[in-house]
Design a protein around this motif. Structure first.
Motif, mmCIF file in Angstrom:
data_model
loop_
_atom_site.group_PDB
_atom_site.id
_atom_site.type_symbol
_atom_site.label_atom_id
_atom_site.label_comp_id
_atom_site.label_asym_id
_atom_site.label_seq_id
_atom_site.Cartn_x
_atom_site.Cartn_y
_atom_site.Cartn_z
ATOM 1 N N PHE A 17 0.828 -1.200 0.034
ATOM 2 C CA PHE A 17 -0.125 0.139 0.069
ATOM 3 C C PHE A 17 0.888 1.344 -0.041
ATOM 4 N N ALA A 18 1.972 1.325 0.656
ATOM 5 C CA ALA A 18 2.789 2.190 0.506
ATOM 6 C C ALA A 18 3.445 2.787 -0.706
ATOM 7 N N PHE A 19 3.572 1.737 -1.880
ATOM 8 C CA PHE A 19 4.171 1.810 -2.836
ATOM 9 C C PHE A 19 2.885 2.355 -3.742
ATOM 10 N N ARG A 20 1.787 1.876 -3.435
ATOM 11 C CA ARG A 20 0.679 2.309 -4.523
ATOM 12 C C ARG A 20 0.293 3.696 -3.892
ATOM 13 N N TRP A 21 0.362 4.305 -2.792
ATOM 14 C CA TRP A 21 0.356 5.633 -2.629
ATOM 15 C C TRP A 21 1.399 6.309 -3.147
ATOM 16 N N LYS A 22 2.553 6.094 -3.177
ATOM 17 C CA LYS A 22 3.723 6.845 -3.588
ATOM 18 C C LYS A 22 3.280 6.920 -5.162
ATOM 19 N N MET A 23 3.187 6.097 -5.805
ATOM 20 C CA MET A 23 2.996 6.246 -7.050
ATOM 21 C C MET A 23 1.625 6.489 -7.704
ATOM 22 N N LEU A 24 0.460 6.509 -6.991
ATOM 23 C CA LEU A 24 -0.966 6.935 -7.583
ATOM 24 C C LEU A 24 -1.693 8.144 -6.937
ATOM 25 N N ARG A 25 -1.001 8.380 -5.666
ATOM 26 C CA ARG A 25 -1.823 9.145 -4.751
ATOM 27 C C ARG A 25 -0.917 10.405 -4.593
ATOM 28 N N GLU A 26 0.348 9.992 -3.974
ATOM 29 C CA GLU A 26 1.145 11.080 -3.655
ATOM 30 C C GLU A 26 1.526 12.353 -4.669
ATOM 31 N N PRO A 27 1.343 11.751 -6.078
ATOM 32 C CA PRO A 27 1.733 13.091 -7.188
ATOM 33 C C PRO A 27 0.523 13.883 -7.119
ATOM 34 N N TRP A 28 -0.823 13.577 -6.524
ATOM 35 C CA TRP A 28 -1.849 14.175 -6.679
ATOM 36 C C TRP A 28 -2.111 15.073 -5.510
ATOM 37 N N LYS A 29 -1.091 14.759 -4.401
ATOM 38 C CA LYS A 29 -1.414 15.761 -3.163
ATOM 39 C C LYS A 29 -2.189 14.862 -2.360
ATOM 40 N N TYR A 30 -2.403 13.637 -2.467
ATOM 41 C CA TYR A 30 -3.654 12.900 -1.672
ATOM 42 C C TYR A 30 -3.021 12.406 -0.478
ATOM 43 N N PRO A 31 -3.718 12.290 0.612
ATOM 44 C CA PRO A 31 -3.103 11.772 1.994
ATOM 45 C C PRO A 31 -3.046 10.333 1.732
ATOM 46 N N GLU A 32 -1.832 9.911 2.748
ATOM 47 C CA GLU A 32 -1.756 8.328 2.833
ATOM 48 C C GLU A 32 -2.917 7.996 3.450
ATOM 49 N N GLY A 33 -3.507 6.815 2.903
ATOM 50 C CA GLY A 33 -4.850 6.227 3.234
ATOM 51 C C GLY A 33 -5.766 6.176 2.143
ATOM 52 N N SER A 34 -5.652 7.398 1.353
ATOM 53 C CA SER A 34 -6.164 7.466 0.219
ATOM 54 C C SER A 34 -6.272 6.383 -0.897
ATOM 55 N N GLU A 35 -4.942 5.809 -0.669
ATOM 56 C CA GLU A 35 -4.857 4.566 -1.668
ATOM 57 C C GLU A 35 -5.708 3.468 -1.491
ATOM 58 N N LYS A 36 -6.548 3.340 -0.300
ATOM 59 C CA LYS A 36 -7.214 2.188 -0.040
ATOM 60 C C LYS A 36 -8.632 2.434 -0.283
ATOM 61 N N ASP A 37 -9.377 1.510 -0.822
ATOM 62 C CA ASP A 37 -11.161 1.692 -0.946
ATOM 63 C C ASP A 37 -11.681 0.353 -0.337
#
Length: 303
Positions: A17-37
């Motif tokens: 999940f850390a990798f998913r956030w780094k690749m798919l959410r961090e570039p859009w300035k979304y907080p950690e945790g937003s990578e999950k649904d």
């Protein structure tokens, strides 16, 4: 050489999940945790590590319905792009969807990944949706199952599948589907994820239901073969369990196991049909079902 892994430990998922956030959410300035649904618990996850053990690619698939799987969150570390890792991941996720009985796979692709999914047989659908601000997403679909290529009488099998779903709604919730019908053998499959217990194996009740519906379905198709109709009811059913199901639930009913005289229906009399159903976990036999069914004549019998 890269190998696709299935995250299983708490540490695996933390890194995944850390990798998913780094690749798919961090570039859009979304907080950690937003990578999950809300689909994480019912999804199948895959990842690839480099020789140092670092996660360098991830992907996920889940079932939207009994017929449709959705691929999401495919990402590859920038330094490893162009090495075929994304194709490896999607192919692995497609294999999961096939095993679950999906007829098609969908994905909402970014403009940058349209070429990737096109090369894998996905086709762009009309229209697009917006996600993550202004980032455009194009819906793409790949058909992975053609009933006519697996089934001797696809219209009869389609009618049987529809009859199950309309009259026994739990069959659809369990993901029970006709996989093959040759005229002599009926094979059905179910979704393990939809029937899993706290031990990570298939519920015994779900196994019994899969076996019963398979036997019922074989009689349904044999009536079609013989030009007869009737109301099929279960009179008695017994099952012997040998091993738990942990992979792909399959049920097989062969015509050689059927014992009874369908011709009684033509004389407006009920008939008793005995049969056996073998339950498999992938290619391993794990249970046997013996059933006694009655076929009751209807006004349409013989027409």
């Amino acid at each position: 050489m890269y190998k696709i892994d299935t995250p299983s430990s708490e540490q695996d998922f933390t890194e995944y999940f850390a990798f998913r956030w780094k690749m798919l959410r961090e570039p859009w300035k979304y907080p950690e945790g937003s990578e999950k649904d809300e689909y994480e618990q019912v999804s199948q996850h895959r990842m690839i590590r480099n020789p140092d053990g670092d996660v360098i690619a991830v992907g996920r698939v889940h079932m939207n319905s009994g017929e449709e799987a959705q691929v999401r969150h495919v990402a590859v570390e920038k330094d490893y792009q162009g090495k075929g890792l994304a194709k490896m991941l999607v192919a692995s996720l497609e294999a999961v969807a096939r095993a679950e009985g999906a007829e098609r796979i969908v994905t909402n692709s970014t403009q940058a990944s349209i070429a990737l999914f096109t090369s894998l047989g996905f086709k762009a659908q009309k229209g697009s949706i917006k996600e993550l601000g202004e980032q455009q997403r194009q819906q793409m679909v790949k058909k992975i199952f053609d009933p006519s290529s697996f089934l001797l009488h696809p219209k009869w099998c389609e009618l049987l599948q529809r009859t199950w779903h309309e009259t026994i709604p739990i069959s659809e919730q369990m993901g029970i589907k006709i996989h093959q019908y040759s005229g002599r053998t009926l094979e059905t499959r179910a979704s393990l994820n939809k029937n899993i217990n706290l031990h990570g194996t298939m519920f015994a009740g779900s196994i019994f239901s899969l076996a019963t519906l398979t036997g019922w379905g074989m009689i349904f198709l044999q009536l079609k073969e013989k030009g007869l109709v009737g109301d099929i009811v279960l009179g008695d059913g017994n099952i012997n369990y040998h091993k738990p199901i942990t992979m792909q639930p399959r049920a097989l009913c062969n015509i050689e196991s059927l014992n009874g005289k369908f011709e009684s229906l033509a004389k407006n009399k009920k008939c008793q049909i005995k049969l056996n159903v073998s339950i498999m976990d992938s290619d391993n036999a794990v249970a046997e079902f013996s059933g006694v069914f009655w076929v009751l004549p209807t006004k349409e019998t013989g027409t």
